[in-house]
Write an enzyme that holds these catalytic residues in place. Structure first.
Site, PDB file in Angstrom:
ATOM      1  N   GLY A   1      -7.525   9.808   9.524  1.00 17.15           N
ATOM      2  CA  GLY A   1      -7.787  10.067  10.933  1.00 17.15           C
ATOM      3  C   GLY A   1      -8.831  11.133  11.206  1.00 17.15           C
TER       4      GLY A   1
ATOM      5  CE  LYS B   1      -2.923   2.067   3.378  1.00 16.71           C
ATOM      6  NZ  LYS B   1      -3.125   3.423   2.910  1.00 16.71           N
TER       7      LYS B   1
ATOM      8  CG  ASN C   1      -5.591   2.090  11.709  1.00 19.39           C
ATOM      9  OD1 ASN C   1      -4.439   1.864  11.421  1.00 19.39           O
ATOM     10  ND2 ASN C   1      -5.998   1.925  12.975  1.00 19.39           N
ATOM     11  CB  THR C   2      -8.459   6.582  12.981  1.00 21.20           C
ATOM     12  OG1 THR C   2      -7.228   6.737  12.279  1.00 21.20           O
ATOM     13  CG2 THR C   2      -8.422   7.430  14.240  1.00 21.20           C
TER      14      THR C   2
ATOM     15  CB  ALA D   1      -7.767   7.605   4.535  1.00 25.29           C
ATOM     16  N   GLY D   2     -10.324   8.206   6.361  1.00 22.66           N
ATOM     17  CA  GLY D   2     -11.318   9.231   6.664  1.00 22.66           C
ATOM     18  C   GLY D   2     -12.687   8.720   7.045  1.00 22.66           C
TER      19      GLY D   2
HETATM   20  C1  LIG Z   1      -3.917   2.541   8.109  1.00 21.60           C
HETATM   21  C2  LIG Z   1      -3.670   3.203   6.834  1.00 21.60           C
HETATM   22  O1  LIG Z   1      -3.123   2.576   6.036  1.00 21.60           O
HETATM   23  C3  LIG Z   1      -4.016   4.623   6.565  1.00 21.60           C
HETATM   24  O2  LIG Z   1      -4.308   4.857   5.224  1.00 21.60           O
HETATM   25  C4  LIG Z   1      -5.007   5.256   7.390  1.00 21.60           C
HETATM   26  O3  LIG Z   1      -4.627   5.188   8.704  1.00 21.60           O
HETATM   27  C5  LIG Z   1      -6.425   4.827   7.234  1.00 21.60           C
HETATM   28  O4  LIG Z   1      -7.205   5.918   7.496  1.00 21.60           O
HETATM   29  P1  LIG Z   1      -8.093   6.109   8.816  1.00 21.60           P
HETATM   30  O5  LIG Z   1      -7.171   5.919   9.962  1.00 21.60           O
HETATM   31  O6  LIG Z   1      -8.669   7.489   8.667  1.00 21.60           O
HETATM   32  O7  LIG Z   1      -9.157   5.053   8.758  1.00 21.60           O
END
Ligand SMILES: CC(=O)[C@@H](O)[C@H](O)COP(=O)(O)O
Length: 269
Positions: free
Chosen positions: A167, A106, A216-217, A194-195
């Site tokens: 995040g 990634k 993730n977050t 993300a987001g």
């Molecule tokens: C974990 C990762 O690979 C990132 O792209 C990111 O942390 C994901 O985004 P969020 O933490 O906003 O879900």
């Protein structure tokens, strides 16, 4: 939880779960493991520059983290989180390949401090070089049509547009942009990365026809990460099912849902 007859193929690997999970920022390795299991995720992303979860003793867990993720029995998608140049990302990708024994990467090349927006120029440069070196690249990108074309030309077979800054938990801030990128490249597997802040955000982007989500977050920082992992897994499946089922388009005018012809029947006939 996942629909077994609706599988997703990513660089030749077939998975049933359409939710990919990040492994950073969990309160403990055990909680991370529970979250992965209850989410149903079959692919987790791991950073070489990861923030180590704390062990039971409150200390950094170090090597036990690697044992833990290997015991989860899921596929590992290493990432280049924290890299700010193509050179740095390429070097990190090569180290990840040696460590994790996978060609998957990634690719993140951060270009802007506040928004963590990718440096799209360095991203294309790094993607081209990594593909030429045999990597199967998952590029973390903005929802830009020209960038998508350049990444496909560079040899990427999967795209990962953001829906909001990493995040931020904002959810899809540019639905128009996501719709456009999805619609312009219907054959390309696309993972919204993300987001995402809430399970309903995952449902929303899956309803748009995206193939999967990566987050993730929102799980790691939830009050109960395992429960939230499960909620996101279900929400992702719900959005996918709705997309496959075919949804009504919103209408301006009311349309009666009960018949307007014939007579109401009361009592005996
Ligand atoms: C974990 C990762 O690979 C990132 O792209 C990111 O942390 C994901 O985004 P969020 O933490 O906003 O879900």
């Amino acid at each position: 939880m996942s629909m077994n007859n609706d599988q997703l193929t990513l660089y030749g690997r077939i998975v049933s779960s359409r939710m990919l999970l990040g492994t950073a920022q969990y309160p403990s390795p055990a909680i991370l493991a529970n979250a992965v299991e209850r989410s149903g995720s079959e692919i987790i992303t791991v950073s070489l520059r990861r923030e180590l979860p704390k062990g039971a003793d409150g200390q950094s867990s170090g090597g036990s983290f690697w044992d833990l993720i290997q015991n989860l029995g899921v596929h590992i998608l290493p990432n280049t989180a924290g890299c700010h140049t193509a050179k740095e990302a390429i070097l990190t990708a090569k180290m990840a390949r040696d460590l994790f024994k996978t060609n998957w990467i990634k690719l993140e090349v951060i270009g802007h401090h506040d928004s963590l927006q990718p440096d799209i120029f360095a991203l294309v440069e790094a993607a081209r070089e990594l593909v030429a070196d045999g990597f199967e690249v998952f590029p973390y990108m903005t929802d830009d049509l020209v960038l998508a074309e350049r990444l496909l030309e560079a040899g990427c077979k999967v795209l990962m547009p953001w829906c909001a800054p990493i995040g931020s938990a904002q959810g899809p801030v540019n639905v128009h942009g996501l719709r456009a990128i999805r619609g312009n490249f219907p054959e390309i597997p696309m993972i919204v990365d993300a987001g995402l802040g809430r399970p309903s955000h995952a449902t929303q982007v899956m309803e748009l026809g995206f193939d999967a989500v990566l987050l993730n977050t929102a799980v790691a920082k939830a009050g109960d990460p395992a429960l939230m992992g499960e909620a996101f897994g279900k929400a992702t499946d719900a959005g996918r099912q709705a997309y496959l089922a075919g949804m009504l388009e919103p209408r301006d005018m009311a349309v009666p849902s009960t018949p307007v012809i014939g007579q109401a029947v009361f009592g005996e006939v």
